[in-house]
Design a protein around this motif. Structure first.
Motif, PDB file in Angstrom:
ATOM      1  N   LEU A  88      51.051  22.678  42.183  1.00 15.55           N
ATOM      2  CA  LEU A  88      50.463  23.773  42.940  1.00 15.55           C
ATOM      3  C   LEU A  88      49.052  23.396  43.373  1.00 15.55           C
ATOM      4  O   LEU A  88      48.278  22.837  42.594  1.00 15.55           O
ATOM      5  CB  LEU A  88      50.416  25.037  42.069  1.00 15.55           C
ATOM      6  N   ILE A  89      48.714  23.707  44.612  1.00 17.38           N
ATOM      7  CA  ILE A  89      47.342  23.529  45.094  1.00 17.38           C
ATOM      8  C   ILE A  89      46.583  24.834  44.893  1.00 17.38           C
ATOM      9  O   ILE A  89      47.016  25.888  45.355  1.00 17.38           O
ATOM     10  CB  ILE A  89      47.313  23.133  46.584  1.00 17.38           C
ATOM     11  N   GLY A  90      45.471  24.779  44.199  1.00 25.47           N
ATOM     12  CA  GLY A  90      44.652  25.967  44.005  1.00 25.47           C
ATOM     13  C   GLY A  90      45.264  26.936  43.014  1.00 25.47           C
ATOM     14  O   GLY A  90      46.033  26.555  42.131  1.00 25.47           O
ATOM     15  N   VAL A  91      44.931  28.214  43.192  1.00 20.03           N
ATOM     16  CA  VAL A  91      45.377  29.245  42.251  1.00 20.03           C
ATOM     17  C   VAL A  91      46.626  29.924  42.789  1.00 20.03           C
ATOM     18  O   VAL A  91      46.892  29.910  44.002  1.00 20.03           O
ATOM     19  CB  VAL A  91      44.268  30.295  42.016  1.00 20.03           C
ATOM     20  N   PRO A  92      47.431  30.529  41.915  1.00 15.69           N
ATOM     21  CA  PRO A  92      48.586  31.299  42.391  1.00 15.69           C
ATOM     22  C   PRO A  92      48.141  32.448  43.287  1.00 15.69           C
ATOM     23  O   PRO A  92      47.055  33.016  43.098  1.00 15.69           O
ATOM     24  CB  PRO A  92      49.216  31.826  41.093  1.00 15.69           C
ATOM     25  N   SER A  93      48.973  32.802  44.235  1.00 18.45           N
ATOM     26  CA  SER A  93      48.655  33.891  45.161  1.00 18.45           C
ATOM     27  C   SER A  93      49.316  35.186  44.690  1.00 18.45           C
ATOM     28  O   SER A  93      50.026  35.853  45.434  1.00 18.45           O
ATOM     29  CB  SER A  93      49.127  33.534  46.575  1.00 18.45           C
ATOM     30  N   SER A  94      49.049  35.530  43.431  1.00 18.42           N
ATOM     31  CA  SER A  94      49.617  36.743  42.844  1.00 18.42           C
ATOM     32  C   SER A  94      48.529  37.495  42.102  1.00 18.42           C
ATOM     33  O   SER A  94      47.527  36.911  41.681  1.00 18.42           O
ATOM     34  CB  SER A  94      50.756  36.395  41.875  1.00 18.42           C
ATOM     35  N   GLY A  95      48.724  38.804  41.942  1.00 17.50           N
ATOM     36  CA  GLY A  95      47.738  39.609  41.239  1.00 17.50           C
ATOM     37  C   GLY A  95      46.367  39.474  41.866  1.00 17.50           C
ATOM     38  O   GLY A  95      46.208  39.528  43.092  1.00 17.50           O
ATOM     39  N   ALA A  96      45.359  39.265  41.024  1.00 13.86           N
ATOM     40  CA  ALA A  96      43.996  39.081  41.522  1.00 13.86           C
ATOM     41  C   ALA A  96      43.871  37.812  42.351  1.00 13.86           C
ATOM     42  O   ALA A  96      42.938  37.678  43.149  1.00 13.86           O
ATOM     43  CB  ALA A  96      43.015  39.047  40.351  1.00 13.86           C
ATOM     44  N   GLY A  97      44.813  36.879  42.190  1.00 15.74           N
ATOM     45  CA  GLY A  97      44.806  35.668  42.997  1.00 15.74           C
ATOM     46  C   GLY A  97      44.956  35.948  44.482  1.00 15.74           C
ATOM     47  O   GLY A  97      44.533  35.145  45.318  1.00 15.74           O
ATOM     48  N   LYS A  98      45.560  37.080  44.823  1.00 12.66           N
ATOM     49  CA  LYS A  98      45.662  37.439  46.243  1.00 12.66           C
ATOM     50  C   LYS A  98      44.286  37.691  46.832  1.00 12.66           C
ATOM     51  O   LYS A  98      44.036  37.396  48.010  1.00 12.66           O
ATOM     52  CB  LYS A  98      46.579  38.648  46.427  1.00 12.66           C
ATOM     53  N   ILE A  99      43.387  38.246  46.033  1.00 10.89           N
ATOM     54  CA  ILE A  99      42.020  38.462  46.508  1.00 10.89           C
ATOM     55  C   ILE A  99      41.347  37.115  46.758  1.00 10.89           C
ATOM     56  O   ILE A  99      40.660  36.931  47.773  1.00 10.89           O
ATOM     57  CB  ILE A  99      41.222  39.298  45.492  1.00 10.89           C
TER      58      ILE A  99
END
Length: 226
Positions: free
Chosen positions: A148-159
């Motif tokens: 995975l590149i960077g952080v997951p795009s879920s929860g606060a990760g969407k911000i």
């Protein structure tokens, strides 16, 4: 000033979970061990519904599966997946909602926890240019490595993903007159709480309770199954 309209994807703009259905598709075509994969896929999906999913653990599982095949094979399978699974799941009500924002001149973005490989063709089918999703690493030949590149795009990760996208656009959230976010899940409460106009869309029980407490509008797109 224009508005920003953000949309979750699974169970929000489409009445299915594309990530889960992709896994089931791989099982049906014999690309993976059906018993083992289905068991793990179902476990992860149940964790997601309960709000207990470890997004990194899941993405390593999902992207690791993709890494077992070259990009040409994956693309061929995804075209079949779009025809057999996604196209029948597209609903007029979702297109109408998107068109309302498009006609207003709003900036439209899909922001989803599902990885870009699975979701990019779906966003394209919905007519949405901007997609924020979990980003799989690819090697020099264009093949997915499983990382995975960077952080997951879920929860606060969407911000985090939204802020990064806005920075690349030379914008801030406050630059928009209104900011909307449509989502079905309590996992998206962090971003729903950030925008000026949150909309609980086809909400699960936990999000519905939160939306009612906060007096957020509630929208059901798929009741008529159009």
């Amino acid at each position: 000033m224009i508005n920003l309209a953000l949309f979750d994807l699974d169970h929000t703009l489409i009445p299915i979970d594309s990530d889960y259905e992709w896994g089931q598709f791989l099982c049906r075509i014999g690309a993976v061990d059906a018993d083992e994969f289905s068991r793990r896929n179902a476990d992860f999906y149940a964790q997601y519904q309960q709000g207990t999913l470890d997004p990194v653990e899941y993405l390593e599982f999902a992207l690791g599966t993709l890494a077992a095949f070259d990009q040409a094979q994956l693309n061929a399978w995804h075209a079949q997946f779009m025809q057999e699974v996604i196209q029948p799941a597209l609903r007029t009500s979702a297109f109408d909602l998107l068109k309302k924002h498009q006609d207003h001149g709003d900036e439209i973005v899909i922001i989803t926890a599902t990885n870009r490989f699975v979701t990019a063709p779906i966003a394209q089918a919905l007519g949405v240019k901007h997609l924020l999703a979990a980003e799989p690493e690819v090697d020099g030949n264009g093949n997915i490595t499983g990382k995975l590149i960077g952080v997951p795009s879920s929860g606060a990760g969407k911000i985090t993903h939204l802020q990064h996208w806005l920075q690349n656009q030379g914008r801030q959230l406050d630059d928009f007159e209104r900011s909307y976010f449509y989502s079905d899940s309590q996992n998206d409460i962090p971003l729903l709480s950030l925008v000026s106009h949150p909309v609980a869309t086809n909400p699960n029980a936990l999000l519905l309770a939160h939306a009612q407490e906060k007096a957020w509008p509630v929208l059901y797109l798929f009741e008529n199954n159009d």
